[in-house]
Design a protein around this motif. Structure first.
Motif, PDB file in Angstrom:
ATOM      1  N   GLY A   1      25.715  -1.072  -4.945  1.00 60.74           N
ATOM      2  CA  GLY A   1      24.505  -1.296  -4.152  1.00 60.74           C
ATOM      3  C   GLY A   1      24.425  -0.374  -2.959  1.00 60.74           C
ATOM      4  O   GLY A   1      23.339   0.113  -2.597  1.00 60.74           O
TER       5      GLY A   1
ATOM      6  N   LEU B   1      23.420   2.969  -4.255  1.00 63.17           N
ATOM      7  CA  LEU B   1      21.995   2.907  -4.601  1.00 63.17           C
ATOM      8  C   LEU B   1      21.129   3.143  -3.364  1.00 63.17           C
ATOM      9  O   LEU B   1      20.177   3.939  -3.403  1.00 63.17           O
ATOM     10  CB  LEU B   1      21.687   1.542  -5.209  1.00 63.17           C
ATOM     11  CG  LEU B   1      20.210   1.242  -5.468  1.00 63.17           C
ATOM     12  CD1 LEU B   1      19.706   1.992  -6.690  1.00 63.17           C
ATOM     13  CD2 LEU B   1      19.997  -0.268  -5.655  1.00 63.17           C
ATOM     14  N   SER B   2      21.457   2.479  -2.275  1.00 65.77           N
ATOM     15  CA  SER B   2      20.664   2.620  -1.050  1.00 65.77           C
ATOM     16  C   SER B   2      20.672   4.052  -0.542  1.00 65.77           C
ATOM     17  O   SER B   2      19.642   4.586  -0.118  1.00 65.77           O
ATOM     18  CB  SER B   2      21.202   1.675   0.034  1.00 65.77           C
ATOM     19  OG  SER B   2      21.075   0.329  -0.361  1.00 65.77           O
TER      20      SER B   2
ATOM     21  N   THR C   1      18.561   6.365  -3.093  1.00 65.82           N
ATOM     22  CA  THR C   1      17.114   6.162  -3.072  1.00 65.82           C
ATOM     23  C   THR C   1      16.516   6.500  -1.709  1.00 65.82           C
ATOM     24  O   THR C   1      15.335   6.854  -1.632  1.00 65.82           O
ATOM     25  CB  THR C   1      16.769   4.717  -3.469  1.00 65.82           C
ATOM     26  OG1 THR C   1      17.488   3.798  -2.632  1.00 65.82           O
ATOM     27  CG2 THR C   1      17.143   4.461  -4.915  1.00 65.82           C
TER      28      THR C   1
ATOM     29  N   HIS D   1      10.028   6.866  -3.187  1.00 66.30           N
ATOM     30  CA  HIS D   1       9.262   6.501  -4.382  1.00 66.30           C
ATOM     31  C   HIS D   1       8.092   7.456  -4.593  1.00 66.30           C
ATOM     32  O   HIS D   1       7.348   7.790  -3.673  1.00 66.30           O
ATOM     33  CB  HIS D   1       8.722   5.080  -4.257  1.00 66.30           C
ATOM     34  CG  HIS D   1       7.869   4.662  -5.408  1.00 66.30           C
ATOM     35  ND1 HIS D   1       8.391   4.398  -6.654  1.00 66.30           N
ATOM     36  CD2 HIS D   1       6.532   4.504  -5.509  1.00 66.30           C
ATOM     37  CE1 HIS D   1       7.414   4.080  -7.476  1.00 66.30           C
ATOM     38  NE2 HIS D   1       6.276   4.119  -6.820  1.00 66.30           N
TER      39      HIS D   1
ATOM     40  N   LEU E   1      21.812  -0.477 -11.645  1.00 68.95           N
ATOM     41  CA  LEU E   1      20.924  -0.791 -10.521  1.00 68.95           C
ATOM     42  C   LEU E   1      19.793   0.226 -10.389  1.00 68.95           C
ATOM     43  O   LEU E   1      18.654  -0.146 -10.076  1.00 68.95           O
ATOM     44  CB  LEU E   1      21.736  -0.853  -9.227  1.00 68.95           C
ATOM     45  CG  LEU E   1      22.797  -1.961  -9.142  1.00 68.95           C
ATOM     46  CD1 LEU E   1      23.521  -1.892  -7.808  1.00 68.95           C
ATOM     47  CD2 LEU E   1      22.181  -3.336  -9.345  1.00 68.95           C
TER      48      LEU E   1
ATOM     49  N   LEU F   1      17.395  -0.877 -13.281  1.00 76.22           N
ATOM     50  CA  LEU F   1      16.741  -2.173 -13.135  1.00 76.22           C
ATOM     51  C   LEU F   1      15.903  -2.283 -11.863  1.00 76.22           C
ATOM     52  O   LEU F   1      14.801  -2.823 -11.877  1.00 76.22           O
ATOM     53  CB  LEU F   1      17.798  -3.287 -13.144  1.00 76.22           C
ATOM     54  CG  LEU F   1      18.465  -3.608 -14.483  1.00 76.22           C
ATOM     55  CD1 LEU F   1      19.592  -4.607 -14.277  1.00 76.22           C
ATOM     56  CD2 LEU F   1      17.437  -4.155 -15.473  1.00 76.22           C
ATOM     57  N   ARG F   2      16.430  -1.791 -10.755  1.00 81.22           N
ATOM     58  CA  ARG F   2      15.761  -1.992  -9.464  1.00 81.22           C
ATOM     59  C   ARG F   2      14.802  -0.875  -9.096  1.00 81.22           C
ATOM     60  O   ARG F   2      13.852  -1.102  -8.354  1.00 81.22           O
ATOM     61  CB  ARG F   2      16.803  -2.143  -8.360  1.00 81.22           C
ATOM     62  CG  ARG F   2      17.693  -3.370  -8.504  1.00 81.22           C
ATOM     63  CD  ARG F   2      18.567  -3.527  -7.266  1.00 81.22           C
ATOM     64  NE  ARG F   2      19.512  -4.626  -7.411  1.00 81.22           N
ATOM     65  CZ  ARG F   2      20.402  -4.945  -6.477  1.00 81.22           C
ATOM     66  NH1 ARG F   2      20.468  -4.233  -5.352  1.00 81.22           N
ATOM     67  NH2 ARG F   2      21.235  -5.951  -6.664  1.00 81.22           N
ATOM     68  N   ARG F   3      15.061   0.322  -9.571  1.00 83.90           N
ATOM     69  CA  ARG F   3      14.228   1.458  -9.167  1.00 83.90           C
ATOM     70  C   ARG F   3      13.460   2.080 -10.321  1.00 83.90           C
ATOM     71  O   ARG F   3      12.624   2.940 -10.114  1.00 83.90           O
ATOM     72  CB  ARG F   3      15.100   2.541  -8.507  1.00 83.90           C
ATOM     73  CG  ARG F   3      15.768   2.078  -7.209  1.00 83.90           C
ATOM     74  CD  ARG F   3      14.733   1.818  -6.112  1.00 83.90           C
ATOM     75  NE  ARG F   3      15.390   1.488  -4.853  1.00 83.90           N
ATOM     76  CZ  ARG F   3      15.672   0.272  -4.435  1.00 83.90           C
ATOM     77  NH1 ARG F   3      15.356  -0.769  -5.216  1.00 83.90           N
ATOM     78  NH2 ARG F   3      16.265   0.057  -3.287  1.00 83.90           N
TER      79      ARG F   3
END
Length: 561
Positions: free
Chosen positions: A34, A37-38, A41, A46, A72, A75-77
């Motif tokens: 996680g 991921l932060s 991204t 986006h 992640l 699924l999340r992005r």
């Protein structure tokens, strides 16, 4: 500051996290993913375009981190993800295997999420032939995630892994040659191929743009030359209690922004303060034909915030120094030798000036370090000091090899600022000089503890060794600081910070904190100068001129009127 912890130390923290606090290792792995991921991204905002990442996984826990991160991102992005396991799931175990099995099942059932199966692809690769096509279109990836090896590697990469690292680096080099910004290479924990505990690379390794390391930096994240392969370093917590990190057995630390801020806040210019409260620095520097070093040192000390600066220089250099220096700086002429260097007879004049000084700096441009008069003067100033003393350049050479009987003290600390060549001369013996090449941290620690001094060993990732055995790594600065006069400028900044510290009440006279802050701030100023002018064109005066912006970046509230 952040404690730098070895691979074994991190393993012990992970074990104690599970045993003492009941936090399962699988949760630590998920938290690590996680955090990565932060960071990824945040660098890829986006857009309507679909992002594409390839995640390269080894069979160990570092690969498990990568598999969790890939999940992640998908699924999340909503990124298009290709996971490549260099091995088979059957060859993995523990938490890593759990994450690989999840990723494989998700890739098989991707259509149930209403997306094309190709949006999450999982491949196992055991031979070079099987993975060659992975890199044929490397420029199509937005991100390449390197999660091949983490802290468990202690030997050079071979075979398939060596080939993979070579191809990743080649893709990155092609991106740079084409002035592109993708693919962006992210390493988890440290670039694969490095030994986590060593400053020297052990073989081929990934060159990353960003490294997200977990819990604490490892030696290879922080020490040169290994650190240069990590790109930007982010240290992410994965959930281990901070008490475990604090208890870890390490005397190696990385300076960070908080250290500089704490010092700047403590020494802020406040209503009612005046010049003497911010210290008076006496700089003994320069010689015939070498007035520039004295000027650079004195002016850096002035711009770094000391209340008063006096530059004392031999008669032959006095006119050049006094006519070219800032009008705010006081100057004094010293007795000199026939060669235009400071004479032993100058001691009386220097002692008179020291009656008003908070700190003494000696060395920049002093000249003729082998001259007996110069050697005698420098030694007497150190032996009979009544203030902190900063020694640089020819003052160091004048005392080389360092006399066994000279010691620093808490009341009147000695701060030495050698580059590697000067350090070798200070060490004197061939064996000690060879030890410096093999292990800069240990060599710096041994010298500082033996002589009870604060040692600033300059170079890529400058080290600051304290008398109590702690060693600190400064992460700021760049190659442009290898220019003429940068060392004189750094000496001025250090001297100024010590002047300001000792200009306050005696309870706050922490020379080490001042030195750590000076190195960090000086490096930030160097980075600002490089951004303005480029590393090739920047000069030492640009660093001095960038100090104001560095202060405002680090302590905007304290610098505002």
């Amino acid at each position: 500051m952040q404690k730098i912890i070895t691979a074994a130390g991190i393993g012990e923290i992970d074990r104690l996290t599970a045993e003492q606090f009941g936090i399962p290792s699988l949760l630590l792995m998920e938290t690590a993913a996680g955090a990565a991921l932060s960071e990824i991204t945040a660098r890829f905002p986006h857009t309507t375009a679909k992002r594409h990442a390839i995640v390269l996984c080894g069979t160990g826990n570092n690969g498990g981190d990568g598999a969790a991160l890939a999940r992640l991102l998908w699924l999340r992005r909503g990124w298009q993800i290709q996971i490549v396991l260099f091995g088979t799931i059957e060859s993995t175990r523990g938490d890593a295997r759990t994450n690989f099995e999840i990723a494989r099942r998700l890739s098989h059932s991707a259509k149930s999420f209403g997306a094309s199966k190709e949006m999450l692809r999982f491949d196992e690769c055991e031979t070079r032939a099987e993975c060659e096509e992975l890199f044929d279109h490397g420029d199509e990836y937005d991100v390449i995630v390197d999660s091949l090896f983490g802290t468990g590697l202690n030997r050079p990469l071979e075979g398939l892994f060596s080939y993979v690292v070579e191809r990743v680096n080649l893709i990155r080099e092609e991106r740079q040659a084409n002035d592109g910004d993708r693919p962006f290479v992210v390493s988890l924990d440290l670039p694969s191929g490095l030994d986590a505990d060593k400053a020297q690379p052990v073989g081929a390794n990934v060159q990353a743009d960003l490294t997200v390391t977990f819990t604490a930096p490892k030696p290879a994240n922080a020490l040169a030359p290994a650190a240069r392969f990590g790109g930007e370093l982010v240290v992410a917590s994965v959930g281990s209690p901070s008490s475990l990190v604090e208890r870890a057995a390490s005397q190696l630390f990385m300076i960070d922004r908080s250290d500089a801020f704490a010092w700047l806040r403590q020494t802020r210019y406040q209503s009612g303060s005046y010049k003497k409260r911010h210290g008076h620095a006496l700089v003994v520097a320069g010689s015939r034909g070498m007035s520039g070093a004295a000027l650079l040192c004195g002016e850096a000390a002035m711009c770094a915030g000391a209340g008063l600066i006096t530059v004392a220089t031999p008669v032959s250099a006095f006119t050049a120094v006094s006519s070219r220096s800032m009008p705010e700086i006081m100057t004094a002429a010293l007795a000199e030798t026939e060669q235009g260097t400071v004479s032993a007879q100058a001691i009386e004049g220097i002692n008179k000036l020291l009656e008003r000084a908070t700190v003494l700096a000696v060395g920049p441009g002093l000249g003729a370090p082998n001259d007996e008069e110069v050697r005698s003067l420098v030694r007497r100033l150190v032996e009979h000091r009544r203030t902190p003393v900063v020694l640089d350049a020819d003052a160091l050479n004048a005392l080389a090899p360092w006399p066994e009987e000279l010691r620093g003290s808490a009341e009147h600390p000695l701060i030495l600022t050698p580059h590697e060549g000067e350090m070798r001369r200070l060490l004197g013996s061939k064996n000690e000089a060879e030890a410096l090449t093999a292990d800069r941290v240990s060599a710096a620690r041994d010298f500082a503890t033996k002589h009870e001094i604060i040692l600033v060993l300059k170079g890529e990732r400058t080290l600051i060794a304290a008398p109590d055995g702690r060693v600190f790594v400064n992460p700021t600065g760049n190659a442009g600081l290898g220019t003429a006069g940068a060392g004189d400028t750094l000496t001025g900044i250090i001297t100024s910070f010590i002047a300001q510290t000792f200009g306050l009440t005696s309870e706050k006279s922490d020379a080490l904190a001042a030195v750590l802050a000076a190195l960090y701030v000086g490096g930030v100023a160097g980075d600002i100068a490089a951004q303005k002018y480029g590393m090739r064109a920047m000069i030492a005066s640009d660093v001095r001129e960038s100090l104001s912006e560095a202060f405002r970046q680090l302590d905007p509230e304290g610098e505002a009127p």
